[in-house]
Design a protein around this motif. Sequence first.
Motif, PDB file in Angstrom:
ATOM      1  N   GLU A 126      85.916  29.923   4.706  1.00  0.00           N
ATOM      2  CA  GLU A 126      85.578  28.635   4.841  1.00  0.00           C
ATOM      3  C   GLU A 126      86.821  27.594   6.215  1.00  0.00           C
ATOM      4  N   GLU A 127      87.847  28.187   5.979  1.00  0.00           N
ATOM      5  CA  GLU A 127      88.994  28.012   7.071  1.00  0.00           C
ATOM      6  C   GLU A 127      88.744  28.264   8.656  1.00  0.00           C
ATOM      7  N   GLY A 128      87.198  29.184   8.986  1.00  0.00           N
ATOM      8  CA  GLY A 128      87.403  29.277   9.773  1.00  0.00           C
ATOM      9  C   GLY A 128      87.529  31.233  10.514  1.00  0.00           C
ATOM     10  N   GLY A 129      87.939  31.396   9.070  1.00  0.00           N
ATOM     11  CA  GLY A 129      88.863  32.969   9.304  1.00  0.00           C
ATOM     12  C   GLY A 129      87.321  33.867   9.536  1.00  0.00           C
ATOM     13  N   ALA A 130      87.348  35.215   9.157  1.00  0.00           N
ATOM     14  CA  ALA A 130      86.450  36.370   8.846  1.00  0.00           C
ATOM     15  C   ALA A 130      86.694  36.945   7.943  1.00  0.00           C
ATOM     16  N   LEU A 139      73.943  33.316  14.707  1.00  0.00           N
ATOM     17  CA  LEU A 139      73.364  31.831  13.009  1.00  0.00           C
ATOM     18  C   LEU A 139      74.424  30.998  12.400  1.00  0.00           C
ATOM     19  N   THR A 140      75.302  32.203  12.265  1.00  0.00           N
ATOM     20  CA  THR A 140      76.382  31.477  11.851  1.00  0.00           C
ATOM     21  C   THR A 140      77.136  30.295  12.160  1.00  0.00           C
ATOM     22  N   VAL A 198      77.104  26.605  10.117  1.00  0.00           N
ATOM     23  CA  VAL A 198      78.459  26.245  10.315  1.00  0.00           C
ATOM     24  C   VAL A 198      78.129  24.382  10.792  1.00  0.00           C
ATOM     25  N   SER A 199      77.592  24.195  11.776  1.00  0.00           N
ATOM     26  CA  SER A 199      77.040  22.463  12.551  1.00  0.00           C
ATOM     27  C   SER A 199      76.178  22.684  11.696  1.00  0.00           C
ATOM     28  N   GLY A 218      76.361  22.211   8.814  1.00  0.00           N
ATOM     29  CA  GLY A 218      76.956  21.703   7.647  1.00  0.00           C
ATOM     30  C   GLY A 218      77.475  22.873   6.162  1.00  0.00           C
ATOM     31  N   TYR A 219      76.866  24.154   6.742  1.00  0.00           N
ATOM     32  CA  TYR A 219      77.622  25.177   5.350  1.00  0.00           C
ATOM     33  C   TYR A 219      78.916  25.509   5.922  1.00  0.00           C
ATOM     34  N   LYS A 220      79.362  26.422   5.423  1.00  0.00           N
ATOM     35  CA  LYS A 220      80.822  26.683   5.467  1.00  0.00           C
ATOM     36  C   LYS A 220      80.985  28.335   6.140  1.00  0.00           C
ATOM     37  N   GLY A 221      79.521  28.684   6.292  1.00  0.00           N
ATOM     38  CA  GLY A 221      80.146  29.596   6.916  1.00  0.00           C
ATOM     39  C   GLY A 221      78.607  30.590   6.413  1.00  0.00           C
TER      40      GLY A 221
END
Length: 306
Positions: free
Chosen positions: A49-53, A233-234, A238-239, A241-244
């Motif tokens: 959620e914070e931008g990791g993977a 797509l990921t 995110v753009s 509005g989804y978290k990932g």
Amino acid sequence: MAVAVPKRIASGIINALKGGVVPRTGLGYIAVGRTAEINALLHDVDITEEGGAFFRFIVGRYGSGKSFMLQMMRQHLMDRGFVTADADLSPERRLMGTKGQGLATYRELMRNMSVRTKPDGGALPLILEKWITGVRTDVVAEGTSPEDPFFDAAVERKIYTKISSLEDMVHGYEFSQLLIRYFRAMEAGKDEVRARVVKWLRGEYPTRAQAKAELGINLVVSDDNWYDYIKLLTAFFVSAGYKGFVIMIDELVNIMKIPHAVTRQYNYEKILMMYNDVMQGKASHLGVIMGGTPQCIEATRRGVFS
């Protein structure tokens, strides 16, 4: 305390269990004893959620509940605002192949793409429309009325601004052009063009020539590049509005069963490439979960350990 289960969900659970498969909805009503495993995976989700993977293997014997865990995670992820997609490997679906088996897995993931408001798959058109609606809302919020003759031009400029970051990614330019085509078709009421864009994103164009003729895009999703589109797509989700985006691939045992050593090795190299990509921080807001038996993971000659 008795819990009332909606009839539609109860019927789906019972029918699935009768058939020996995992229900796709309502798992919370029958889940018992998976708290520790779910919490471990949800810790990874917090990072994503914070931008990791993250990349995880779920390993267990036949019947131990791997598929159940994957479907439980799918429900948790949708509830937290993620896009999910799942696929089972088979002789026709691999990560790489000489007859389009890797592309077949990508198509299955696209077919099973789900969000909270569309949990049964086929969510890609919904996400595209949500994204464009969000762009239109942003333009209105900036002071341009929908009745303004320059409104569509303002929306298109906003789209270019939003997708400019995608163009820096592999195949990002072609992906961006598809989004523009989808918007123009949506505004003009050209449902056929919208359907073609969705068809392309699902990897259903067999040749570049056909894609070029129908969409002006001289590129198609293939065995070699499908993971690049997962990352594109990921970023797009995110753009929107989804978290990932989290993909779940089960039945890794089907890779171990590949009789040809070279083909098997290519598939394991695909896993290694995805693993390195995620763990080295080259991917963002992306999760990969793979399920397999101890044998298909630990066998030193034919398994993942090889």
